[in-house]
Design an enzyme around this catalytic site. Sequence first.
Site, PDB file in Angstrom:
ATOM      1  N   GLY A 192     -30.783 -16.150  18.995  1.00  0.00           N
ATOM      2  CA  GLY A 192     -29.633 -15.198  19.501  1.00  0.00           C
ATOM      3  C   GLY A 192     -28.093 -15.943  19.207  1.00  0.00           C
ATOM      4  O   GLY A 192     -27.191 -15.226  19.473  1.00  0.00           O
ATOM      5  N   TRP A 216     -26.241 -16.800  16.427  1.00  0.00           N
ATOM      6  CA  TRP A 216     -25.207 -16.252  15.454  1.00  0.00           C
ATOM      7  C   TRP A 216     -24.842 -14.798  16.137  1.00  0.00           C
ATOM      8  O   TRP A 216     -23.585 -14.560  15.883  1.00  0.00           O
ATOM      9  CB  TRP A 216     -25.993 -16.183  14.156  1.00  0.00           C
ATOM     10  CG  TRP A 216     -25.818 -17.264  13.519  1.00  0.00           C
ATOM     11  CD1 TRP A 216     -25.994 -18.660  13.768  1.00  0.00           C
ATOM     12  CD2 TRP A 216     -26.002 -17.533  11.989  1.00  0.00           C
ATOM     13  NE1 TRP A 216     -25.975 -19.629  12.922  1.00  0.00           N
ATOM     14  CE2 TRP A 216     -25.869 -18.939  11.739  1.00  0.00           C
ATOM     15  CE3 TRP A 216     -25.564 -16.704  10.923  1.00  0.00           C
ATOM     16  CZ2 TRP A 216     -26.119 -19.436  10.188  1.00  0.00           C
ATOM     17  CZ3 TRP A 216     -25.814 -17.142   9.522  1.00  0.00           C
ATOM     18  CH2 TRP A 216     -25.753 -18.430   9.207  1.00  0.00           C
ATOM     19  N   LYS A 233     -28.533 -18.736   4.161  1.00  0.00           N
ATOM     20  CA  LYS A 233     -29.250 -20.217   4.087  1.00  0.00           C
ATOM     21  C   LYS A 233     -30.020 -20.536   2.885  1.00  0.00           C
ATOM     22  O   LYS A 233     -30.701 -19.563   2.638  1.00  0.00           O
ATOM     23  CB  LYS A 233     -29.927 -20.303   5.192  1.00  0.00           C
ATOM     24  CG  LYS A 233     -30.676 -21.693   5.478  1.00  0.00           C
ATOM     25  CD  LYS A 233     -31.697 -21.878   6.470  1.00  0.00           C
ATOM     26  CE  LYS A 233     -31.838 -21.481   7.721  1.00  0.00           C
ATOM     27  NZ  LYS A 233     -31.358 -22.418   8.645  1.00  0.00           N
TER      28      LYS A 233
HETATM   29  C1  LIG Z   1     -33.261 -20.529  12.093  1.00  0.00           C
HETATM   30  S1  LIG Z   1     -33.963 -19.223  13.048  1.00  0.00           S
HETATM   31  C2  LIG Z   1     -32.422 -18.305  13.077  1.00  0.00           C
HETATM   32  C3  LIG Z   1     -31.372 -18.777  14.230  1.00  0.00           C
HETATM   33  C4  LIG Z   1     -30.223 -17.962  14.562  1.00  0.00           C
HETATM   34  N1  LIG Z   1     -29.461 -17.787  13.506  1.00  0.00           N
HETATM   35  C5  LIG Z   1     -29.482 -18.448  15.854  1.00  0.00           C
HETATM   36  O1  LIG Z   1     -28.447 -18.994  15.592  1.00  0.00           O
HETATM   37  O2  LIG Z   1     -30.235 -18.192  16.964  1.00  0.00           O
HETATM   38  C6  LIG Z   1     -34.655 -18.241  11.632  1.00  0.00           C
HETATM   39  C7  LIG Z   1     -35.267 -16.988  12.105  1.00  0.00           C
HETATM   40  O3  LIG Z   1     -35.579 -16.222  10.882  1.00  0.00           O
HETATM   41  C8  LIG Z   1     -36.659 -15.358  11.420  1.00  0.00           C
HETATM   42  N2  LIG Z   1     -37.458 -14.592  10.043  1.00  0.00           N
HETATM   43  C9  LIG Z   1     -38.085 -15.291   9.202  1.00  0.00           C
HETATM   44  N3  LIG Z   1     -38.505 -14.407   8.331  1.00  0.00           N
HETATM   45  C10 LIG Z   1     -38.019 -13.195   8.758  1.00  0.00           C
HETATM   46  C11 LIG Z   1     -38.211 -11.748   8.289  1.00  0.00           C
HETATM   47  N4  LIG Z   1     -39.014 -11.614   7.293  1.00  0.00           N
HETATM   48  N5  LIG Z   1     -37.698 -10.615   9.179  1.00  0.00           N
HETATM   49  C12 LIG Z   1     -36.898 -10.984  10.034  1.00  0.00           C
HETATM   50  N6  LIG Z   1     -36.741 -12.308  10.692  1.00  0.00           N
HETATM   51  C13 LIG Z   1     -37.130 -13.188  10.108  1.00  0.00           C
HETATM   52  C14 LIG Z   1     -37.454 -16.160  11.963  1.00  0.00           C
HETATM   53  O4  LIG Z   1     -38.501 -15.455  12.933  1.00  0.00           O
HETATM   54  C15 LIG Z   1     -36.555 -17.082  12.896  1.00  0.00           C
HETATM   55  O5  LIG Z   1     -36.554 -16.751  14.326  1.00  0.00           O
END
Ligand SMILES: C[S@@+](CC[C@H](N)C(=O)[O-])C[C@H]1O[C@@H](n2cnc3c(N)ncnc32)[C@H](O)[C@@H]1O
EC number: 2.1.1.166
Length: 268
Positions: free
Chosen positions: A115, A117, A213
């Site tokens: 959470g 971002w 990203k």
């Molecule tokens: C690096 S984390 C994000 C961190 C977030 N931006 C923060 O600041 O807290 C990446 C997230 O992408 C999610 N994710 C990966 N594939 C996904 C999908 N198909 N649909 C939704 N979320 C996905 C993962 O579950 C993971 O929680």
Amino acid sequence: MKPPRSRSGSSKDTGPKRIPGKALKSASNPGENDATLDSATARTARNKTVSLRTARGRTTAQQRWLNRQLNDPYVAAARKQGWRSRAAFKLIEIDDRFKLIGEGTRIIDLGAAPGGWTQVAVKRGAKHVVGLDLLPVDPVAGAEIIEGDFTDPEMPDRLKDMLGGPADLVMSDMAPNTTGHAATDHMRIMGLAEGALDFAFQVLAEGGSFIAKVFQGGSEKDMLALMKTAFSSVKHVKPPASRKESSELYVIATGFRPERLLESSKGA
Ligand SMILES: C[S@@+](CC[C@H](N)C(=O)[O-])C[C@H]1O[C@@H](n2cnc3c(N)ncnc32)[C@H](O)[C@@H]1O
């Protein structure tokens, strides 16, 4: 490394005073995903490090990860300022430069867990923020959170309804589970970025922006060409908070031009 700073002189970016509830673990492997560190992990990391050393008497990948987290000023600053992830600083740095979030901005945050971002978007005055993740996310005051997969065909319309209209900004910090095999990981992350771009095309308002990203080398050729057609500006950045040893980059596309996209699809 210089200690992280929030936006100069703005009281908006100091983050919440405390992290409500328990922070959640991300799906990615330790060491590959800095969002996996939450305050609870940080509190226990020192003890875990000691017990790993005691148990094995040698360095393990997990121990290296814990040591890195303990020595990372962004991790400490995130904990202190109440951001749920050190990744929050990446968005702060991107937005300081590109000024994409403001009063009234409607934002979709793809891959929102835990959470960080989403918190930044709310703190910077966004009007409506919807965060989506495969994993559950603790509530963020001022945002709506939904658990699900962005590839679900119903998701673009569902999120637009939640926003009350098209989005001004779609941001994707999505990351797949990493395999450790560089080529596979690269393919997976680029697959997510391409999917996020396609999603953005379905929900963005004219003039809207997209952050995703990607991996070193920038966006794939086809994706880049498509973005250059559909947006008036496309740039790649590596925010200072992104670890030097990580090959991640962010693509920032601004000025969405849906008519150009339509023209190019007719010509194809
Ligand atoms: C690096 S984390 C994000 C961190 C977030 N931006 C923060 O600041 O807290 C990446 C997230 O992408 C999610 N994710 C990966 N594939 C996904 C999908 N198909 N649909 C939704 N979320 C996905 C993962 O579950 C993971 O929680």
